[in-house]
Design an enzyme around this catalytic site. Structure first.
Site, PDB file in Angstrom:
ATOM      1  CB  SER A   1      28.976  32.231  48.385  1.00 37.40           C
ATOM      2  OG  SER A   1      30.274  32.092  47.863  1.00 37.40           O
TER       3      SER A   1
HETATM    4  N1  SAH Z   1      30.797  31.792  43.472  1.00 36.00           N
HETATM    5  C1  SAH Z   1      30.805  30.405  43.856  1.00 36.00           C
HETATM    6  C2  SAH Z   1      31.764  30.214  45.006  1.00 36.00           C
HETATM    7  C3  SAH Z   1      32.410  28.895  44.954  1.00 36.00           C
HETATM    8  S1  SAH Z   1      33.659  28.662  46.177  1.00 36.00           S
HETATM    9  C4  SAH Z   1      29.429  29.917  44.243  1.00 36.00           C
HETATM   10  O1  SAH Z   1      28.673  30.685  44.846  1.00 36.00           O
HETATM   11  O2  SAH Z   1      29.114  28.763  44.013  1.00 36.00           O
HETATM   12  C5  SAH Z   1      35.093  29.293  45.368  1.00 36.00           C
HETATM   13  C6  SAH Z   1      35.487  28.649  44.088  1.00 36.00           C
HETATM   14  O3  SAH Z   1      36.754  29.190  43.704  1.00 36.00           O
HETATM   15  C7  SAH Z   1      35.685  27.137  44.170  1.00 36.00           C
HETATM   16  O4  SAH Z   1      34.888  26.537  43.193  1.00 36.00           O
HETATM   17  C8  SAH Z   1      37.173  26.946  43.874  1.00 36.00           C
HETATM   18  O5  SAH Z   1      37.469  25.761  43.143  1.00 36.00           O
HETATM   19  C9  SAH Z   1      37.489  28.183  43.057  1.00 36.00           C
HETATM   20  N2  SAH Z   1      38.900  28.573  43.013  1.00 36.00           N
HETATM   21  C10 SAH Z   1      39.821  28.539  44.018  1.00 36.00           C
HETATM   22  N3  SAH Z   1      41.022  28.970  43.582  1.00 36.00           N
HETATM   23  C11 SAH Z   1      40.863  29.289  42.262  1.00 36.00           C
HETATM   24  C12 SAH Z   1      41.739  29.788  41.240  1.00 36.00           C
HETATM   25  N4  SAH Z   1      43.021  30.052  41.467  1.00 36.00           N
HETATM   26  N5  SAH Z   1      41.211  29.997  40.020  1.00 36.00           N
HETATM   27  C13 SAH Z   1      39.907  29.736  39.745  1.00 36.00           C
HETATM   28  N6  SAH Z   1      39.038  29.263  40.656  1.00 36.00           N
HETATM   29  C14 SAH Z   1      39.499  29.048  41.902  1.00 36.00           C
END
Ligand code: SAH
Length: 213
Positions: A63
């Site tokens: 993010s």
């Molecule tokens: N907080 C993270 C954001 C990553 S993007 C950072 O700053 O790096 C969002 C993440 O949510 C992705 O890695 C994606 O695989 C995950 N995601 C999407 N749907 C999900 C679900 N149902 N359960 C768990 N993770 C999920």
């Protein structure tokens, strides 16, 4: 490794985020301590301290720092609170929550990211509790949570997550589809009363159902 050069770049990034309206000093200080360059894909490491989202493995993103700060500020994290994070991704947001003294349960549906985040966080001495699974379901066995933070966008707020929020607890989640998302905060005021407020427009990868090997 972290260096003075990285710290200098990080201080500039924090001032940039502050100038964009983030006021909570604890959040700014916590982000000032997390070496974002160690959470980036090697292709983009030179851009670690620019206020932008970048690609990570499995087609996901780390993010934008402003967005991390905004969600964390809304979540009102305090030391010792029990926090569920849905979407571990790179682990960067996880580290920020841990810097604020939270006890963090983090869940990721992409196996590769679930494994990589542990490789990044462990040497930095960050110790969340990791889960590989579908965050739509939350973690009923560990509920209730004082705070729930979702870092992917859902078309609607998953009922299971609301159920797993303690009374007085706060949920922060981007709601919407790929054409537009609003940041939502829900405060559980009593067993049956949920107060919802909207906090501007953002752009996240989607919250997907099931898990991906
Ligand atoms: N907080 C993270 C954001 C990553 S993007 C950072 O700053 O790096 C969002 C993440 O949510 C992705 O890695 C994606 O695989 C995950 N995601 C999407 N749907 C999900 C679900 N149902 N359960 C768990 N993770 C999920």
């Amino acid at each position: 490794m972290d260096s003075y050069r990285h710290k200098g770049l990080r201080n500039k990034l924090i001032e940039d985020i502050r100038s964009k309206g983030i006021k909570n000093e604890n959040v700014l200080e916590a982000m000032g301590r997390v070496p974002r360059h160690l959470f980036m894909d090697s292709s983009f490491v030179n851009f670690s301290y620019t206020d932008k989202a970048f690609p990570i493995s499995a087609g996901q993103t780390i993010s934008q720092p402003y967005t991390v700060a905004f969600q964390t500020e809304l979540l009102d994290v305090k030391s010792h609170l029990k926090v569920l994070e849905v979407g571990t991704g790179s682990g960067y947001q996880t580290a920020v929550l841990l810097e604020l003294g939270a006890r963090v349960y983090t869940i990721e549906r992409q196996r590769q990211l679930f494994l990589e985040a542990q490789k990044t966080l462990a040497p930095l001495n960050y110790k969340p509790i990791y889960f590989y699974g579908d965050g739509y379901e939350g973690l009923p066995a560990y509920a209730p949570f004082d705070r729930i933070l979702v870092t992917a966008a859902a078309p609607e707020i998953p009922q299971r997550l609301l159920d797993q929020l303690s009374v007085g607890g706060i949920l922060v989640i981007p709601e919407g589809d790929r054409f537009g998302q609003k940041m939502i905060r829900v405060i559980r005021e009593s067993e049956d009363d949920f107060m919802r407020s909207e906090h501007g427009h953002f752009s996240f990868v989607p919250l997907l159902r099931g898990k991906n090997s």
